[in-house]
Write an enzyme that holds these catalytic residues in place. Sequence first.
Site, mmCIF file in Angstrom:
data_model
loop_
_atom_site.group_PDB
_atom_site.id
_atom_site.type_symbol
_atom_site.label_atom_id
_atom_site.label_comp_id
_atom_site.label_asym_id
_atom_site.label_seq_id
_atom_site.Cartn_x
_atom_site.Cartn_y
_atom_site.Cartn_z
ATOM 1 N N ARG A 138 -26.484 -29.887 24.912
ATOM 2 C CA ARG A 138 -27.863 -29.786 25.373
ATOM 3 C C ARG A 138 -28.450 -31.184 25.423
ATOM 4 O O ARG A 138 -27.828 -32.149 25.001
ATOM 5 C CB ARG A 138 -28.696 -28.800 24.546
ATOM 6 N N GLY A 139 -29.700 -31.267 25.926
ATOM 7 C CA GLY A 139 -30.306 -32.583 26.145
ATOM 8 C C GLY A 139 -30.133 -32.929 27.622
ATOM 9 O O GLY A 139 -29.035 -32.770 28.169
ATOM 10 N N ALA A 140 -31.221 -33.396 28.246
ATOM 11 C CA ALA A 140 -31.244 -33.538 29.704
ATOM 12 C C ALA A 140 -30.091 -34.385 30.275
ATOM 13 O O ALA A 140 -29.336 -33.909 31.138
ATOM 14 C CB ALA A 140 -32.596 -34.073 30.136
ATOM 15 N N ARG A 196 -29.639 -23.989 33.421
ATOM 16 C CA ARG A 196 -30.900 -24.362 32.772
ATOM 17 C C ARG A 196 -31.805 -25.008 33.831
ATOM 18 O O ARG A 196 -31.383 -25.941 34.508
ATOM 19 C CB ARG A 196 -30.657 -25.333 31.591
ATOM 20 N N GLN A 233 -33.481 -28.521 16.696
ATOM 21 C CA GLN A 233 -32.754 -29.727 17.125
ATOM 22 C C GLN A 233 -33.153 -30.948 16.309
ATOM 23 O O GLN A 233 -32.345 -31.862 16.118
ATOM 24 C CB GLN A 233 -33.018 -30.009 18.618
ATOM 25 N N ASP A 264 -37.444 -34.063 29.816
ATOM 26 C CA ASP A 264 -36.537 -33.278 30.666
ATOM 27 C C ASP A 264 -36.861 -33.449 32.140
ATOM 28 O O ASP A 264 -36.007 -33.242 32.998
ATOM 29 C CB ASP A 264 -36.604 -31.801 30.274
ATOM 30 N N ASN A 308 -41.129 -31.677 28.271
ATOM 31 C CA ASN A 308 -40.214 -31.906 27.144
ATOM 32 C C ASN A 308 -40.267 -30.683 26.231
ATOM 33 O O ASN A 308 -41.003 -29.730 26.470
ATOM 34 C CB ASN A 308 -40.583 -33.200 26.402
ATOM 35 N N LYS A 309 -39.474 -30.713 25.202
ATOM 36 C CA LYS A 309 -39.317 -29.578 24.276
ATOM 37 C C LYS A 309 -40.659 -28.986 23.859
ATOM 38 O O LYS A 309 -41.603 -29.736 23.587
ATOM 39 C CB LYS A 309 -38.535 -30.075 23.050
HETATM 40 O O1 MRU Z 1 -33.453 -27.496 24.885
HETATM 41 P P1 MRU Z 1 -32.867 -28.869 24.671
HETATM 42 O O2 MRU Z 1 -32.361 -29.102 23.304
HETATM 43 O O3 MRU Z 1 -31.875 -29.210 25.748
HETATM 44 O O4 MRU Z 1 -34.121 -29.814 24.883
HETATM 45 C C1 MRU Z 1 -33.922 -31.196 24.824
HETATM 46 C C2 MRU Z 1 -35.170 -31.981 24.905
HETATM 47 O O5 MRU Z 1 -36.251 -31.460 25.068
HETATM 48 C C3 MRU Z 1 -35.008 -33.467 24.883
HETATM 49 O O6 MRU Z 1 -36.139 -34.076 24.343
HETATM 50 C C4 MRU Z 1 -34.808 -33.983 26.307
HETATM 51 O O7 MRU Z 1 -33.808 -33.261 26.954
HETATM 52 C C5 MRU Z 1 -34.469 -35.426 26.344
HETATM 53 S S1 MRU Z 1 -32.855 -35.724 25.731
HETATM 54 C C6 MRU Z 1 -32.510 -37.369 25.913
#
Ligand code: MRU
Length: 352
Positions: free
Chosen positions: A51-53, A96, A203, A244, A254-255
């Site tokens: 996970r993570g963009a 996603r 996370q 994201d 973002n999250k």
């Molecule tokens: O749902 P996730 O864990 O994929 O969400 C991730 C985030 O919100 C991060 O802050 C974002 O993707 C940046 S990662 C460099």
Amino acid sequence: MTSPFSEPRTIEWTGTAVKIIDQTILPGRLRYLELSSAEETADAIRTMKVRGAPAIGVVAALGVALSVRGRGGSSATESDAAKRALDAIELLRSTRPTAVNLAWALERMRGVVGKTKRSRTGGLKEALLSEALSIMEEDKRLCRRIGENGARLLRDGSTVLTHCNAGALATAGMGTALAVIYVAVSQGKKIRVIADETRPLLQGARLTAWELVAREIDVTVVCDSAAAWLMKQGKVDCVLVGADRVARNGDVANKIGSYSLAIVAKEHGIPFYVACPYSTIDESLPDGSSIPVEERGEEEIRLVAGKKVVPDKARVYNPAFDIVPHDYVAAIVTDRDVTTPPFEGKLGIAGG
Ligand code: MRU
């Protein structure tokens, strides 16, 4: 000790598979998984094993490369291979919706299919792998540049509050928001980190704290709801998060929880910084109002460590992201530079 400059291999191409860390079981276990088809790759992204963009963009690109290899892929004709790759692109795109890095990487892969379709047999297979690997290598370079550009925002002795995980686990390199911290630490600055636990999937508690502990960086995990109180007490110098998707005007997806953090940061006169690569900036969107916000399954809220915490008859709602309006954002750190408001017309492309 792992030096703050070292880049743990969070995503690797083995020659036949994509090797990732299963992020769903950290910090309890460090287990690597080898994904050997586009379907396995899509499943790993959907279930957040990765996970993570930036990370999901890189892994999805490698997933497209996998679609034309192995299990009959190698013996396929060029037009069969092109069809497989295009089907894989659609499958991976559906995993996603919020992080634009995923669509961005898949568009690069689609471009390769378009260009290579009628070339010699086997050309597409090689071209797709080469593009996916170059997306991965580029991500590593972008992370480092983000870290170098952003480190000047952090003074020696700063306490930084972060949310979710925007570190090495979220990228192929050293991270985005956490890269800023890693570079600042490598410059000799003493940085303390407060990591929001980041409900519902934790996370911050599980992944950010794991990365920081591995690098011997001072980290304290707090409940998401503690942030405002810590700010009130003067215990936070800045908030620093990843993204994201960022619209042209600087609105940031973002999250979930990022929006409330931005509001309380502004209330307390604390800067709210965002770090991301150019691939996170969606130049097609004038503002954040049409960014799709992923809604995830109920069980992520209903269960904590496998135990039911919500009565069955209560409804639950699980938006995975929120949108921080640009006027709450003090600066956006990219691989190109540090941009301050107004953002309109200034969030240009760098990369490479
Ligand atoms: O749902 P996730 O864990 O994929 O969400 C991730 C985030 O919100 C991060 O802050 C974002 O993707 C940046 S990662 C460099």
